[in-house]
Design an enzyme around this catalytic site. Structure first.
Site, PDB file in Angstrom:
ATOM      1  N   ASP A 199       1.099  -1.141  -0.088  1.00  0.00           N
ATOM      2  CA  ASP A 199       0.139  -0.181  -0.104  1.00  0.00           C
ATOM      3  C   ASP A 199       0.945   1.256  -0.042  1.00  0.00           C
ATOM      4  O   ASP A 199       1.961   1.158   0.715  1.00  0.00           O
ATOM      5  CB  ASP A 199      -0.933   0.066   1.413  1.00  0.00           C
ATOM      6  CG  ASP A 199      -1.975   1.060   1.179  1.00  0.00           C
ATOM      7  OD1 ASP A 199      -3.108   0.675   0.729  1.00  0.00           O
ATOM      8  OD2 ASP A 199      -1.770   2.152   1.367  1.00  0.00           O
ATOM      9  N   LYS A 248      -2.929  13.496 -15.850  1.00  0.00           N
ATOM     10  CA  LYS A 248      -4.238  14.245 -15.522  1.00  0.00           C
ATOM     11  C   LYS A 248      -5.274  13.163 -14.770  1.00  0.00           C
ATOM     12  O   LYS A 248      -5.127  11.950 -14.830  1.00  0.00           O
ATOM     13  CB  LYS A 248      -4.706  14.777 -16.721  1.00  0.00           C
ATOM     14  CG  LYS A 248      -5.441  13.545 -17.508  1.00  0.00           C
ATOM     15  CD  LYS A 248      -6.471  14.161 -18.558  1.00  0.00           C
ATOM     16  CE  LYS A 248      -7.426  13.126 -19.455  1.00  0.00           C
ATOM     17  NZ  LYS A 248      -8.674  13.148 -19.177  1.00  0.00           N
ATOM     18  N   HIS A 298      -2.072  13.745 -22.921  1.00  0.00           N
ATOM     19  CA  HIS A 298      -1.516  12.870 -24.112  1.00  0.00           C
ATOM     20  C   HIS A 298      -1.943  13.393 -25.380  1.00  0.00           C
ATOM     21  O   HIS A 298      -1.443  12.975 -26.481  1.00  0.00           O
ATOM     22  CB  HIS A 298      -2.108  11.433 -24.015  1.00  0.00           C
ATOM     23  CG  HIS A 298      -3.511  11.366 -24.417  1.00  0.00           C
ATOM     24  ND1 HIS A 298      -4.492  11.386 -23.572  1.00  0.00           N
ATOM     25  CD2 HIS A 298      -4.149  10.951 -25.706  1.00  0.00           C
ATOM     26  CE1 HIS A 298      -5.605  11.235 -24.340  1.00  0.00           C
ATOM     27  NE2 HIS A 298      -5.438  10.874 -25.667  1.00  0.00           N
ATOM     28  N   LYS A 324       0.415  13.714 -29.441  1.00  0.00           N
ATOM     29  CA  LYS A 324      -0.302  13.281 -30.768  1.00  0.00           C
ATOM     30  C   LYS A 324       0.343  13.936 -31.800  1.00  0.00           C
ATOM     31  O   LYS A 324       0.274  15.194 -31.721  1.00  0.00           O
ATOM     32  CB  LYS A 324      -1.910  13.522 -30.665  1.00  0.00           C
ATOM     33  CG  LYS A 324      -2.768  12.271 -29.753  1.00  0.00           C
ATOM     34  CD  LYS A 324      -4.259  12.883 -30.073  1.00  0.00           C
ATOM     35  CE  LYS A 324      -5.127  11.844 -29.453  1.00  0.00           C
ATOM     36  NZ  LYS A 324      -5.086  10.410 -30.208  1.00  0.00           N
ATOM     37  N   GLU A 375     -17.693  11.231 -28.970  1.00  0.00           N
ATOM     38  CA  GLU A 375     -17.345  10.048 -28.613  1.00  0.00           C
ATOM     39  C   GLU A 375     -18.700   9.390 -28.875  1.00  0.00           C
ATOM     40  O   GLU A 375     -19.671   9.837 -28.374  1.00  0.00           O
ATOM     41  CB  GLU A 375     -16.834   9.897 -27.104  1.00  0.00           C
ATOM     42  CG  GLU A 375     -15.535  10.314 -27.047  1.00  0.00           C
ATOM     43  CD  GLU A 375     -15.120  10.197 -25.795  1.00  0.00           C
ATOM     44  OE1 GLU A 375     -13.894  10.144 -25.527  1.00  0.00           O
ATOM     45  OE2 GLU A 375     -15.778  10.513 -24.808  1.00  0.00           O
ATOM     46  N   HIS A 398      -7.407  18.520 -23.005  1.00  0.00           N
ATOM     47  CA  HIS A 398      -7.222  18.279 -24.574  1.00  0.00           C
ATOM     48  C   HIS A 398      -7.717  19.454 -25.221  1.00  0.00           C
ATOM     49  O   HIS A 398      -6.875  20.028 -26.285  1.00  0.00           O
ATOM     50  CB  HIS A 398      -7.798  17.163 -24.785  1.00  0.00           C
ATOM     51  CG  HIS A 398      -7.342  16.003 -24.041  1.00  0.00           C
ATOM     52  ND1 HIS A 398      -6.292  15.813 -23.405  1.00  0.00           N
ATOM     53  CD2 HIS A 398      -8.158  14.628 -23.725  1.00  0.00           C
ATOM     54  CE1 HIS A 398      -6.190  14.490 -22.683  1.00  0.00           C
ATOM     55  NE2 HIS A 398      -7.474  13.933 -22.864  1.00  0.00           N
ATOM     56  N   LYS A 415     -20.307  12.607 -24.879  1.00  0.00           N
ATOM     57  CA  LYS A 415     -20.310  11.287 -24.965  1.00  0.00           C
ATOM     58  C   LYS A 415     -21.724  10.874 -25.278  1.00  0.00           C
ATOM     59  O   LYS A 415     -22.797  11.513 -25.441  1.00  0.00           O
ATOM     60  CB  LYS A 415     -19.948  10.533 -23.527  1.00  0.00           C
ATOM     61  CG  LYS A 415     -18.805  10.735 -23.117  1.00  0.00           C
ATOM     62  CD  LYS A 415     -18.364   9.775 -21.795  1.00  0.00           C
ATOM     63  CE  LYS A 415     -16.863   9.765 -21.367  1.00  0.00           C
ATOM     64  NZ  LYS A 415     -15.896   9.529 -22.349  1.00  0.00           N
TER      65      LYS A 415
END
Ligand code: NDP
Length: 454
Positions: A85, A138, A168, A172, A206, A230, A316
């Site tokens: 832990d 993040k 990320h 890209k 998405e 992003h 989404k």
């Protein structure tokens, strides 16, 4: 330690979802191109041993991109495992032993932010932080105040040059190409300004929901999950001034200048939505008001951009999975007929593949006064051999190159932009899965309506 090659990689959260989906495949890819030659120590508390970690790593690469027997063999030989832990100092003493005298380890925290501080503290107490670099995932904070607090904690142990904040999108190729394309073609920059550009739209859609991560998402929402990081990164690449050179700190300076020009968002510029059925997802509160969709409008107060609306939409359960930018120019005058041709535009697709298109009006054969809109298109389909974002970012962190990581002031400025509209600052409107979000979003959208990527 900056720019020193690391001599060990420790990743906390070795049994977690991110490690499974992204980190093991990235490590195998690094091993494949000979860029991973240091011990890789996984740390978690599942009660596992090294064999279980190796089995998990194998399963991960098989499911995400495919097993490369040679490269996986090399990765497997480098793997070590420490179980315990994060509250237990003994686990960190064990880690110190596994590091076997490494002088410049990289500690990658792929763990929930609630245990960041605990891990920093234990790294320091155990001596593992000495000469080390730290990579944090993040979300970098939950709002402006917590981001500032996290930065204070980080700086009490590490120097800014040794702190690598992952977004990320910065790794890209398609996002990096926004800058490259803008500043490598002399036909773009002369018109990249308020005199020619009518509006800019950034859409991240998405076609799936929370995919079993309801308890994470219900503490996050679309603004924190993708807008603060992003999509503001995409926006700064579209809007930044030409940098006087390609040095990392210069690029970071011009990026953060864009954010300085954005006023903190006002509730009237934001519409939040939630897809019907979200509250029934496992881990989601039955009366949740967390947004799975957001539409917003902002302006950049600069000589170049004053008065040009920038629109951002993310959601989404929308009709497709794509991230695109549409830079719409003003309509040309009517010369060949009574009606002016439609507005030209630049369209940049940054996921799932790279597309750069210019919408141009061309004459139809036969008719003197009639034309049609067509696209001049650059299209790079996804290439399985191309470096993925995590492969590039982990490789950079090992080398000590922080060009594609976010700097403290950028992270805090991006939180400052969204801080005033977080949580329940605005109502949340229900929308049908498979639609483009709630109708209320139209009220703050561009004249003529939102552009829906195909
Ligand atoms: P998970 O909950 O799947 O994994 C968390 C990991 O941390 C597990 O390995 C868990 O070990 C370990 N852990 C948590 N608490 C302790 C503790 N007290 N002591 C020891 N180990 C502990 O999280 P994710 O992998 O999804 O996310 C990790 C980070 O990455 C988060 O900050 C997340 O926001 C970020 N992220 C995740 C993405 C994703 O797609 N998953 C995408 C982008 C960012 P154990 O299993 O043994 O309990």
């Amino acid at each position: 330690m900056s720019q020193t090659q690391a001599d060990a990689l420790v990743f906390f959260g070795a049994t977690g979802d991110l490690a499974y989906k992204k980190i093991f495949p990235a490590l195998q890819a690094l091993a494949k191109r000979g860029a991973l030659n240091v011990p890789v120590v996984g740390v978690a508390k599942s009660g596992w041993g090294l064999d279980q970690l190796k089995a998990r790593a194998r399963d991960s690469v098989e499911k995400h991109g495919g097993l490369d027997a040679d490269a996986f063999g090399r990765l497997s030989n480098l793997l070590r495992y420490v179980d315990g832990d994060y509250g237990d100092l003994a686990a960190f003493e064990q880690l110190r032993k596994e590091l076997d005298g490494a002088k410049h380890p990289v500690h990658y925290l792929a763990i929930p932010p609630s245990v960041f501080e605990l891990v920093f503290d234990q790294l320091q107490k155990s001596g593992c932080a000495e000469g080390a670099r730290v990579v944090v995932e993040k979300p970098l904070g939950h709002d402006l105040a917590s981001a500032q607090e996290l930065n204070r904690t980080l700086h009490s142990i590490f120097k800014e040059e040794d702190i690598f904040r992952i977004d990320h999108y910065l790794g890209k190729n398609t996002v990096q190409n926004l800058l490259f394309f803008r500043f490598s073609n002399s036909f773009v920059e002369p018109i990249w300004k308020r005199q020619y550009v009518q509006s800019v739209q950034i859409t991240m859609s998405e076609n799936f929901g929370v995919q079993g991560r309801g308890s994470f998402y219900d503490h996050t929402g679309a603004i924190r999950d993708v807008v603060q990081n992003h999509l503001l990164q995409v926006l700064t690449n579209i809007a930044m001034e030409p940098p006087p050179g390609s040095e990392t700190e210069i690029l970071r300076d011009v990026r953060v200048m864009v954010l300085h020009g954005i006023r903190s968002l006002r509730p009237e510029d934001v519409v939040r939505g939630q897809f019907r059925g979200y509250r029934q997802e496992p881990g989601v509160s039955p009366d949740s008001t967390v947004e799975t969709f957001v539409a917003l409008r902002l302006f950049i107060n600069s000589w170049r951009w004053r008065g040009v609306p920038f629109y951002i939409r993310a959601g989404k359960c929308l009709p497709n999975t794509v991230t695109e930018v549409l830079v719409k120019l003003y309509q040309p005058p009517a010369i060949f007929c009574d009606v002016a041709p439609p507005a030209n535009y630049y369209r940049f697709r940054v996921t799932p593949d790279l597309q750069i298109a210019v919408g141009a009006y061309v004459k139809l054969p036969g008719a003197d006064d009639q034309g049609e809109m067509q696209e001049l298109l650059i299209n790079h389909p996804e290439d399985p051999n191309e470096m993925g974002a995590y492969e590039e970012l982990l490789g950079d962190a090992l080398k000590g190159s922080n060009a594609h990581f976010a700097r403290q002031d950028y992270v805090e400025e991006s939180w400052r932009v969204v801080d005033s509209v977080l949580d329940n600052a605005t109502p949340v409107h229900e929308y049908e899965p498979g639609s483009w979000g709630p109708a209320e979003a139209d009220a703050i959208g561009p004249p003529g309506g939102w552009y829906n990527p195909k």
